[in-house]
Design an enzyme around this catalytic site. Structure first.
Site, PDB file in Angstrom:
ATOM      1  N   ARG A   1      -2.970  28.578 -29.860  1.00  0.00           N
ATOM      2  CA  ARG A   1      -2.694  29.879 -29.252  1.00  0.00           C
ATOM      3  C   ARG A   1      -2.849  29.822 -27.731  1.00  0.00           C
ATOM      4  NH1 ARG A   1      -5.818  33.710 -25.947  1.00  0.00           N
ATOM      5  NH2 ARG A   1      -4.878  35.768 -26.280  1.00  0.00           N
TER       6      ARG A   1
ATOM      7  N   THR B   1     -11.792  36.569 -19.631  1.00  0.00           N
ATOM      8  CA  THR B   1     -11.199  35.865 -18.514  1.00  0.00           C
ATOM      9  C   THR B   1     -11.901  36.180 -17.194  1.00  0.00           C
ATOM     10  OG1 THR B   1      -9.118  36.074 -19.700  1.00  0.00           O
ATOM     11  CG2 THR B   1      -8.969  35.634 -17.352  1.00  0.00           C
TER      12      THR B   1
ATOM     13  N   THR C   1      -7.140  40.581 -17.507  1.00  0.00           N
ATOM     14  CA  THR C   1      -8.082  40.182 -18.545  1.00  0.00           C
ATOM     15  C   THR C   1      -7.943  41.137 -19.722  1.00  0.00           C
ATOM     16  OG1 THR C   1     -10.429  39.950 -19.131  1.00  0.00           O
ATOM     17  CG2 THR C   1      -9.911  41.527 -17.396  1.00  0.00           C
ATOM     18  N   GLY C   2      -8.048  40.610 -20.933  1.00  0.00           N
ATOM     19  CA  GLY C   2      -7.979  41.490 -22.083  1.00  0.00           C
ATOM     20  C   GLY C   2      -7.162  40.910 -23.215  1.00  0.00           C
TER      21      GLY C   2
ATOM     22  N   GLY D   1      -2.765  32.473 -24.372  1.00  0.00           N
ATOM     23  CA  GLY D   1      -2.773  33.862 -23.946  1.00  0.00           C
ATOM     24  C   GLY D   1      -2.014  34.075 -22.655  1.00  0.00           C
ATOM     25  N   ASP D   2      -2.325  35.170 -21.986  1.00  0.00           N
ATOM     26  CA  ASP D   2      -1.570  35.554 -20.787  1.00  0.00           C
ATOM     27  C   ASP D   2      -2.002  34.817 -19.529  1.00  0.00           C
ATOM     28  OD1 ASP D   2      -3.998  37.134 -21.091  1.00  0.00           O
ATOM     29  OD2 ASP D   2      -3.354  38.247 -19.336  1.00  0.00           O
TER      30      ASP D   2
ATOM     31  N   GLY E   1      -4.510  39.353 -24.566  1.00  0.00           N
ATOM     32  CA  GLY E   1      -3.464  38.557 -23.941  1.00  0.00           C
ATOM     33  C   GLY E   1      -2.082  38.759 -24.512  1.00  0.00           C
TER      34      GLY E   1
END
Length: 306
Positions: A199, A171, A222-223, A201-202, A225
């Protein structure tokens, strides 16, 4: 001491090393960060808003194929680039977000258009791209986002490799405080290589990967999620500042430690309402940079550059 203005950006966290990036990859990453940092800083130096600055910075990173956002985004399992983005204004706590975008060139600007429209916070898929067309945002063919290296990464995973587990191209995001004391955050991503079943993510989830509140801080994550969602990471950082009285960078470190305890990897950038700014991450590296009024910009990738 309160800073006049502050901008912090990131281009993703992961297992980047000098060996696996190589001199060319290292230089390209730093050049992209420098260009994005200057785009946002120019707005803040001229007295512009934090919201404009974070959008401008993230747009530069979306156009740079070295990062997993916009052009250069990773492929889903089905070979599609599905883009997510979010933006939030700490002054009003207005927010806009999109997920599963496939034809809008600048997902962060689409998120900004959702914020400005005000009727909704999160739009998805064909509906999000349809809204972009009504808002007059530039549309491109889906293959505009695709680059050969991302296709190779997908093929490697589908053949039983573990590219994303070994080396993330994550991200991108930006957080800022402007001269008027307002904060804002923006985040954009292509998600996970080989993601399936729609899917999400965050990144586009307000309070998970993106959050801004003038009473506390602005945050972009970032990472991993799924873990950031479970931890409500971005809002948790802001709450620790607003309610607990923590410094923004200290709160970021505490939440990343919690992410790690849950088995997650990643990082976050923060800027407090006082103009303090920085980052925390539990991976070997994170593409990151900071600029403040009166200070020299700092750009880093590896953990030992602190």
């Amino acid at each position: 001491m309160t800073q006049d203005w502050t901008l912090v950006i990131h281009g993703g966290s992961g297992s980047m090393t000098r060996a696996n990036l190589g001199p060319d990859g290292d230089a390209a990453g730093r050049a992209g960060l420098a260009a994005a940092l200057e785009a946002g800083s120019a707005i803040l130096r001229d007295g512009g808003s934090a919201l404009d600055a974070v959008e401008a910075a993230v747009r530069v990173l979306e156009e740079d194929p070295h990062f997993n956002a916009g052009r250069g985004s990773v492929f889903s399992w089905d070979g599609v680039n599905e883009l997510d983005a979010a933006i939030m204004d700490g002054r009003t706590r207005d927010a806009g977000a999109v997920t599963g975008v496939t034809t809008t060139r600048a997902p962060v600007s689409l998120a900004r258009a959702v914020l400005a429209d005000g009727r909704h916070v999160l739009l998805s898929g064909a509906g999000a791209d349809g809204f972009a067309r009504t808002a007059g945002l530039e549309q491109v063919a889906p293959d505009w986002f695709a680059i050969p290296e991302r296709r190779r990464q997908l093929d490697e995973i589908k053949a039983g490799g573990g590219f994303d587990a070994d080396m993330k191209y994550g991200t991108v995001g930006a957080v800022a405080r402007d001269r008027h004391g307002h904060v804002a955050a923006a985040t954009s991503t292509g998600g996970l290589t080989a993601k399936r079943w729609g899917r999400i993510g965050d990144t586009p989830l307000i309070g998970a990967g993106t959050y801004a509140d003038d009473r506390a801080a602005a945050i972009s994550c970032t990472g991993a999620g799924e873990v950031f969602i479970r931890a409500a990471a971005a809002h948790e950082i802001a709450a620790r500042v607003r309610i607990g009285g923590a410094l923004a960078v200290d709160a970021a470190g505490e939440v990343i430690a919690d992410i790690g305890a849950l088995g997650g990897k990643g990082g976050t950038i923060v800027v407090g309402s006082d103009g303090s700014g920085g980052w925390a991450f539990n991976t070997p590296a994170m593409y990151r940079a900071i600029a403040r009024s009166g200070d020299e910009p700092r750009i880093a990738i590896y953990g030992d550059e602190e």
